[in-house]
Design a protein around this motif. Structure first.
Motif, PDB file in Angstrom:
ATOM      1  N   VAL A   1      -1.441  27.808  -3.381  1.00 47.15           N
ATOM      2  CA  VAL A   1      -1.694  28.553  -4.622  1.00 47.15           C
ATOM      3  C   VAL A   1      -3.147  28.391  -5.049  1.00 47.15           C
ATOM      4  O   VAL A   1      -3.768  29.340  -5.543  1.00 47.15           O
TER       5      VAL A   1
ATOM      6  N   ILE B   1      -0.527  32.084 -13.962  1.00 48.17           N
ATOM      7  CA  ILE B   1       0.129  32.301 -12.674  1.00 48.17           C
ATOM      8  C   ILE B   1       1.607  32.412 -12.994  1.00 48.17           C
ATOM      9  O   ILE B   1       2.167  31.515 -13.639  1.00 48.17           O
ATOM     10  N   GLU B   2       2.225  33.498 -12.573  1.00 47.90           N
ATOM     11  CA  GLU B   2       3.594  33.773 -12.988  1.00 47.90           C
ATOM     12  C   GLU B   2       4.500  34.067 -11.805  1.00 47.90           C
ATOM     13  O   GLU B   2       4.087  34.685 -10.824  1.00 47.90           O
ATOM     14  N   ASN B   3       5.727  33.616 -11.945  1.00 49.08           N
ATOM     15  CA  ASN B   3       6.795  33.955 -10.998  1.00 49.08           C
ATOM     16  C   ASN B   3       6.480  33.624  -9.544  1.00 49.08           C
ATOM     17  O   ASN B   3       6.872  34.361  -8.641  1.00 49.08           O
ATOM     18  N   ILE B   4       5.773  32.539  -9.317  1.00 44.40           N
ATOM     19  CA  ILE B   4       5.505  32.138  -7.935  1.00 44.40           C
ATOM     20  C   ILE B   4       6.813  31.646  -7.319  1.00 44.40           C
ATOM     21  O   ILE B   4       7.490  30.795  -7.885  1.00 44.40           O
ATOM     22  N   ARG B   5       7.154  32.209  -6.177  1.00 41.64           N
ATOM     23  CA  ARG B   5       8.347  31.811  -5.434  1.00 41.64           C
ATOM     24  C   ARG B   5       7.908  31.419  -4.026  1.00 41.64           C
ATOM     25  O   ARG B   5       7.368  32.241  -3.283  1.00 41.64           O
TER      26      ARG B   5
ATOM     27  N   THR C   1       0.932  38.153  -2.436  1.00 37.37           N
ATOM     28  CA  THR C   1       1.804  37.694  -1.357  1.00 37.37           C
ATOM     29  C   THR C   1       0.934  36.949  -0.365  1.00 37.37           C
ATOM     30  O   THR C   1      -0.051  37.499   0.134  1.00 37.37           O
TER      31      THR C   1
ATOM     32  N   TYR D   1       4.542  32.569  -0.132  1.00 40.82           N
ATOM     33  CA  TYR D   1       4.990  32.789  -1.508  1.00 40.82           C
ATOM     34  C   TYR D   1       4.664  34.203  -1.952  1.00 40.82           C
ATOM     35  O   TYR D   1       3.873  34.914  -1.320  1.00 40.82           O
ATOM     36  N   THR D   2       5.296  34.571  -3.048  1.00 39.39           N
ATOM     37  CA  THR D   2       4.994  35.806  -3.760  1.00 39.39           C
ATOM     38  C   THR D   2       4.893  35.451  -5.240  1.00 39.39           C
ATOM     39  O   THR D   2       5.433  34.435  -5.680  1.00 39.39           O
ATOM     40  N   GLY D   3       4.208  36.270  -5.994  1.00 39.90           N
ATOM     41  CA  GLY D   3       4.108  36.038  -7.428  1.00 39.90           C
ATOM     42  C   GLY D   3       3.040  36.920  -8.038  1.00 39.90           C
ATOM     43  O   GLY D   3       2.654  37.942  -7.459  1.00 39.90           O
ATOM     44  N   GLU D   4       2.576  36.503  -9.197  1.00 46.15           N
ATOM     45  CA  GLU D   4       1.542  37.254  -9.906  1.00 46.15           C
ATOM     46  C   GLU D   4       0.512  36.296 -10.477  1.00 46.15           C
ATOM     47  O   GLU D   4       0.851  35.187 -10.899  1.00 46.15           O
TER      48      GLU D   4
END
Length: 153
Positions: A68, A92-96, A130, A141-144
């Motif tokens: 990240v 940083i949001e919704n990191i999976r 991504t 990972y994916t996220g915003e």
């Protein structure tokens, strides 16, 4: 690489993929330096011999937060945002995390502009991210990530 000089130029990319960074190899040295900086010396990251025998991955893996932390490095390969007074890393949001990054893997970032708002002269840009791993179907990972850009008038 795209060049963005103001809010209006940024806004033209809404809903579109902005670009893809180059590949970067995650080395054991980089993992070890991150472990030192964050005081996170978990053996799955820093002990190659133990990882070879005890880890399900048979090698060390990068810290999730290491991958990240590479977001700004990759983002600057994708977009050159110019004419700025200041840029702020807002959130940083919704990191999976979907898959670990095994040492010596190559990773890169794909970025898409998912939202943009003009907050009284400050551009709030939400970038969908991504992190791909070379030769792997699932991403790391994916996220915003959200940036605030203070453009010069």
């Amino acid at each position: 690489m795209i060049i963005i000089r103001n809010h209006a130029e940024f806004e033209t990319h809404l809903g579109k993929e902005i670009g893809t960074s180059g590949w970067h190899t995650i080395t054991q040295e980089q993992i070890n330096m991150f472990a030192e900086a964050t005081i996170d010396h978990q053996w799955i990251h820093t002990d190659p011999q133990r990882a070879a025998t005890e880890s399900p991955f048979k090698a060390t893996i990068a810290h999730g937060y290491l991958t990240v932390s590479l977001l700004p490095y990759f983002w600057h390969q994708i977009a050159d945002v110019q004419n700025l007074k200041m840029q702020i890393n807002y959130s940083i949001e919704n990191i999976r995390f979907a898959q670990p990054v095994i040492v010596n893997s190559k990773v890169r970032l794909i970025a898409k502009l998912v939202a943009i708002v003009n907050l009284r002269g400050i551009t709030k840009a939400t970038i969908g991210v991504t992190m791909e791993i070379e030769n792997e179907k699932k991403p790391a990972y994916t996220g915003e990530v959200v940036f605030l850009y203070h453009f010069n008038a």
